[in-house]
Design a protein around this motif. Structure first.
Motif, PDB file in Angstrom:
ATOM      1  N   SER A 125       0.817  -1.213   0.000  1.00  0.00           N
ATOM      2  CA  SER A 125       0.000   0.000   0.000  1.00  0.00           C
ATOM      3  C   SER A 125       0.850   1.262   0.000  1.00  0.00           C
ATOM      4  N   LYS A 126       2.151   1.133   0.235  1.00  0.00           N
ATOM      5  CA  LYS A 126       3.046   2.303   0.225  1.00  0.00           C
ATOM      6  C   LYS A 126       3.590   2.574  -1.172  1.00  0.00           C
ATOM      7  N   LEU A 127       3.258   1.700  -2.102  1.00  0.00           N
ATOM      8  CA  LEU A 127       3.754   1.804  -3.474  1.00  0.00           C
ATOM      9  C   LEU A 127       2.594   2.004  -4.442  1.00  0.00           C
ATOM     10  N   PRO A 128       2.870   2.537  -5.647  1.00  0.00           N
ATOM     11  CA  PRO A 128       4.168   3.039  -6.102  1.00  0.00           C
ATOM     12  C   PRO A 128       4.418   4.466  -5.626  1.00  0.00           C
ATOM     13  N   VAL A 129       5.666   4.841  -5.619  1.00  0.00           N
ATOM     14  CA  VAL A 129       6.042   6.217  -5.294  1.00  0.00           C
ATOM     15  C   VAL A 129       6.076   7.005  -6.594  1.00  0.00           C
ATOM     16  N   THR A 130       5.183   7.961  -6.727  1.00  0.00           N
ATOM     17  CA  THR A 130       5.096   8.775  -7.930  1.00  0.00           C
ATOM     18  C   THR A 130       5.351  10.238  -7.585  1.00  0.00           C
ATOM     19  N   LEU A 131       5.612  11.018  -8.613  1.00  0.00           N
ATOM     20  CA  LEU A 131       5.809  12.453  -8.396  1.00  0.00           C
ATOM     21  C   LEU A 131       4.556  13.072  -7.795  1.00  0.00           C
ATOM     22  N   GLU A 132       3.407  12.610  -8.244  1.00  0.00           N
ATOM     23  CA  GLU A 132       2.142  13.130  -7.733  1.00  0.00           C
ATOM     24  C   GLU A 132       1.995  12.860  -6.233  1.00  0.00           C
ATOM     25  N   SER A 133       2.347  11.640  -5.804  1.00  0.00           N
ATOM     26  CA  SER A 133       2.221  11.313  -4.392  1.00  0.00           C
ATOM     27  C   SER A 133       3.234  12.079  -3.549  1.00  0.00           C
ATOM     28  N   VAL A 134       4.429  12.280  -4.065  1.00  0.00           N
ATOM     29  CA  VAL A 134       5.444  13.044  -3.337  1.00  0.00           C
ATOM     30  C   VAL A 134       4.989  14.484  -3.139  1.00  0.00           C
ATOM     31  N   HIS A 142      -2.232  14.490   0.868  1.00  0.00           N
ATOM     32  CA  HIS A 142      -2.372  13.121   0.376  1.00  0.00           C
ATOM     33  C   HIS A 142      -3.499  12.357   1.059  1.00  0.00           C
ATOM     34  N   ASN A 143      -3.905  12.796   2.243  1.00  0.00           N
ATOM     35  CA  ASN A 143      -4.993  12.099   2.941  1.00  0.00           C
ATOM     36  C   ASN A 143      -6.344  12.300   2.267  1.00  0.00           C
ATOM     37  N   LEU A 144      -6.414  13.220   1.300  1.00  0.00           N
ATOM     38  CA  LEU A 144      -7.666  13.491   0.602  1.00  0.00           C
ATOM     39  C   LEU A 144      -7.860  12.605  -0.626  1.00  0.00           C
ATOM     40  N   SER A 145      -6.897  11.747  -0.897  1.00  0.00           N
ATOM     41  CA  SER A 145      -6.986  10.839  -2.044  1.00  0.00           C
ATOM     42  C   SER A 145      -6.818   9.402  -1.579  1.00  0.00           C
ATOM     43  N   PRO A 146      -7.753   8.511  -1.910  1.00  0.00           N
ATOM     44  CA  PRO A 146      -7.614   7.111  -1.492  1.00  0.00           C
ATOM     45  C   PRO A 146      -6.439   6.414  -2.159  1.00  0.00           C
ATOM     46  N   HIS A 147      -5.948   6.957  -3.276  1.00  0.00           N
ATOM     47  CA  HIS A 147      -4.842   6.344  -3.989  1.00  0.00           C
ATOM     48  C   HIS A 147      -3.484   6.787  -3.444  1.00  0.00           C
ATOM     49  N   GLN A 148      -3.428   7.922  -2.771  1.00  0.00           N
ATOM     50  CA  GLN A 148      -2.165   8.449  -2.260  1.00  0.00           C
ATOM     51  C   GLN A 148      -2.068   8.400  -0.743  1.00  0.00           C
ATOM     52  N   MET A 149      -3.170   8.115  -0.104  1.00  0.00           N
ATOM     53  CA  MET A 149      -3.279   8.254   1.340  1.00  0.00           C
ATOM     54  C   MET A 149      -2.199   7.480   2.106  1.00  0.00           C
ATOM     55  N   PHE A 150      -1.981   6.213   1.745  1.00  0.00           N
ATOM     56  CA  PHE A 150      -1.056   5.381   2.501  1.00  0.00           C
ATOM     57  C   PHE A 150       0.290   5.195   1.823  1.00  0.00           C
ATOM     58  N   THR A 151       0.524   5.865   0.714  1.00  0.00           N
ATOM     59  CA  THR A 151       1.785   5.691   0.009  1.00  0.00           C
ATOM     60  C   THR A 151       2.948   6.288   0.802  1.00  0.00           C
ATOM     61  N   ILE A 152       4.139   5.806   0.498  1.00  0.00           N
ATOM     62  CA  ILE A 152       5.422   6.262   1.050  1.00  0.00           C
ATOM     63  C   ILE A 152       5.574   5.846   2.516  1.00  0.00           C
ATOM     64  N   ASN A 153       4.761   6.408   3.377  1.00  0.00           N
ATOM     65  CA  ASN A 153       4.831   6.106   4.812  1.00  0.00           C
ATOM     66  C   ASN A 153       3.421   6.245   5.366  1.00  0.00           C
ATOM     67  N   VAL A 159      -1.136  12.813  10.153  1.00  0.00           N
ATOM     68  CA  VAL A 159      -0.445  14.074  10.423  1.00  0.00           C
ATOM     69  C   VAL A 159      -0.994  15.161   9.505  1.00  0.00           C
ATOM     70  N   ALA A 160      -1.195  14.795   8.236  1.00  0.00           N
ATOM     71  CA  ALA A 160      -1.795  15.749   7.298  1.00  0.00           C
ATOM     72  C   ALA A 160      -3.194  16.146   7.756  1.00  0.00           C
ATOM     73  N   PHE A 204     -12.795   6.790   3.560  1.00  0.00           N
ATOM     74  CA  PHE A 204     -11.345   6.666   3.604  1.00  0.00           C
ATOM     75  C   PHE A 204     -10.702   7.876   4.281  1.00  0.00           C
ATOM     76  N   ALA A 205     -11.350   9.040   4.185  1.00  0.00           N
ATOM     77  CA  ALA A 205     -10.798  10.278   4.732  1.00  0.00           C
ATOM     78  C   ALA A 205     -10.998  10.400   6.241  1.00  0.00           C
ATOM     79  N   HIS A 206     -11.742   9.486   6.850  1.00  0.00           N
ATOM     80  CA  HIS A 206     -11.989   9.511   8.295  1.00  0.00           C
ATOM     81  C   HIS A 206     -12.502  10.871   8.776  1.00  0.00           C
ATOM     82  N   PRO A 207     -13.581  11.381   8.203  1.00  0.00           N
ATOM     83  CA  PRO A 207     -14.058  12.711   8.602  1.00  0.00           C
ATOM     84  C   PRO A 207     -14.468  12.791  10.063  1.00  0.00           C
ATOM     85  N   TRP A 208     -14.871  11.666  10.658  1.00  0.00           N
ATOM     86  CA  TRP A 208     -15.301  11.670  12.059  1.00  0.00           C
ATOM     87  C   TRP A 208     -14.159  12.040  13.010  1.00  0.00           C
ATOM     88  N   LEU A 209     -12.916  11.946  12.549  1.00  0.00           N
ATOM     89  CA  LEU A 209     -11.801  12.350  13.396  1.00  0.00           C
ATOM     90  C   LEU A 209     -11.808  13.849  13.661  1.00  0.00           C
TER      91      LEU A 209
END
Length: 420
Positions: A125-134, A142-153, A159-160, A204-209
């Motif tokens: 789920s941390k892959l792939p690393v793309t320019l868009e995700s960085v 990145h937390n606003l996109s289900p495709h980028q939310m868990f990428t990288i770390n 935190v976002a 996916f965005a966990h709005p209840w938080l």
């Protein structure tokens, strides 16, 4: 007039450290073997460790609580120095370690081949690393996109979210707090942020938080209120017990359990904070909270932000390196938990001293030196390290009343988060 007595909620540090360790232990389970291996080999254990994700709402409620404590004691519910100063303090505290954790994960992915390709594990789920995700991570969006939310770390998504909540608190929650009953604001927010759950979209965005952050704010207000809050203790127990049936919802109905479990856990923590806070102000720290003031828990609280930020790539790499050995799943879980997890905490401790400690104020630096200098001496001043701000209350006991004022606020603080 009696001599003023300073009261500090020291147990908050231990709660934060416990939440960080809870999230890390949950990820150790997720990172064991390939996806689904641990659940298949230890189905009953999943019911226990699987609730580790509630560490995230615990972080969020604690954050709202400690940020609101000093605000509650101001006449017009304002930040020290204004909104701009508040955002600047928060940025200085959370962003440098955040970007360091992001760079750390990117470096590992770049230099370790096994971390670059999907292998059927939770690391996928941390892959792939793309320019868009960085770029999305750099902008904390990145937390606003289900495709980028868990990428990288993975844990960086919360935190976002908390960074965004700071602006919601400044420009929406506090203005509403000044005009409407706070219970009405929190109740409406809980209902509104659970609508995506009913519609089964956008969860996916966990709005209840966001609502749980407001719950933490309300808990701070009730802690320092002049009215009795005798309901807080029984409510805490009731809500804690309600987590178990909430976790069983998927088996009974076709609904996700996570939102309900997280909300109930957040409400339980908020009630506990009110109960413990009121007891601390009136008669000292309650016995149930004393373990969270121990030196190990205070130490975990001090480095909890670094634990949250750095544990995921370490656990992911540890599992990937052991995977070719074809170790039985249960044994692999034991290795990831009791070898990989301490290793991750060790790396977090190193990163704390290399990076995070440079963004603590002088009081936290002094407290960190005391915690690390002598095991038998403990914490000399009982410093409140949570969120890197000292919440200190001075109680002036007058005949027939107790006047509570915030002595000072040293803002920089860690989120959480994780906290995931």
């Amino acid at each position: 007039m009696p001599t003023p007595k300073r009261v500090e909620f020291r147990y908050l540090d231990g709660l934060r450290g416990g939440a960080a360790l809870l999230v890390a232990a949950y990820h150790a389970y997720l990172f064991t073997g390939r996806t689904g291996d641990a659940e298949a080999a230890m189905p009953l254990w999943k019911e226990v460790i699987g609730l580790g994700y509630v560490g995230v709402p615990v972080f969020i409620v604690l954050s709202g609580y400690v940020l609101m404590l000093p605000v509650t004691r101001t006449r017009d519910l304002t930040f020290r120095g204004g909104v701009g100063a508040f955002i600047k303090r928060r940025a200085r505290r959370i962003l440098p370690p955040y970007y360091a954790a992001m760079a750390f994960a990117l470096l590992l992915i770049a230099i370790v081949p096994v971390m670059q390709q999907p292998t059927g594990t939770a690391w996928d789920s941390k892959l792939p690393v793309t320019l868009e995700s960085v770029v999305a991570h750099l902008l904390l969006l990145h937390n606003l996109s289900p495709h980028q939310m868990f990428t990288i770390n993975g844990p960086l998504w919360s935190v976002a979210l908390e960074w965004q909540i700071y602006f919601v608190m400044s420009f929406a929650l506090l203005p509403l707090w000044r005009r409407l009953p706070s219970t009405l604001v929190v109740g409406a927010l809980l209902v509104v942020t659970m609508i995506p759950v009913a519609l089964q979209t956008g969860t996916f965005a966990h709005p209840w938080l966001v609502a749980l952050f407001a719950v933490g704010m309300l808990a701070a207000q009730l802690t320092l209120s002049n009215s009795e809050q005798r309901w807080a203790g029984p409510t805490t127990i009731t809500l804690a017990l309600a987590i178990i049936p909430a976790a069983a919802l998927p088996r009974l109905f076709d609904v996700p359990a996570d939102p309900f479990v997280e909300v109930i856990a957040g409400l339980a923590v908020a009630s506990a904070l009110i109960w413990a806070g009121r007891r601390t102000l009136s008669s000292g720290t309650p016995r149930a909270a004393v373990p969270f003031q121990s030196r190990p828990m205070m130490f975990l609280g001090l480095i909890s932000y670094s634990i949250y930020l750095f544990h995921s790539p370490i656990l992911g790499l540890f599992n990937l390196l052991l995977l070719p050995l074809q170790i039985p799943t249960v044994m692999l879980y034991m290795l990831v938990t009791f070898v990989g997890l301490p290793l991750a905490v060790g790396v977090a401790y190193l990163m704390f001293w290399l990076i995070e400690r440079h963004f603590l104020n002088s009081h936290q630096r002094h407290a960190a030196q005391e915690i690390s200098s002598s095991a038998d001496r403990g914490v000399k001043h009982g410093s409140h390290l949570l969120g890197s701000r000292e919440i200190s209350l001075r109680l002036d006991a007058l005949p027939g009343e107790t006047h509570r004022t915030v002595q000072r606020e040293q803002e920089p603080g860690a989120p959480r988060a994780w906290r995931r």
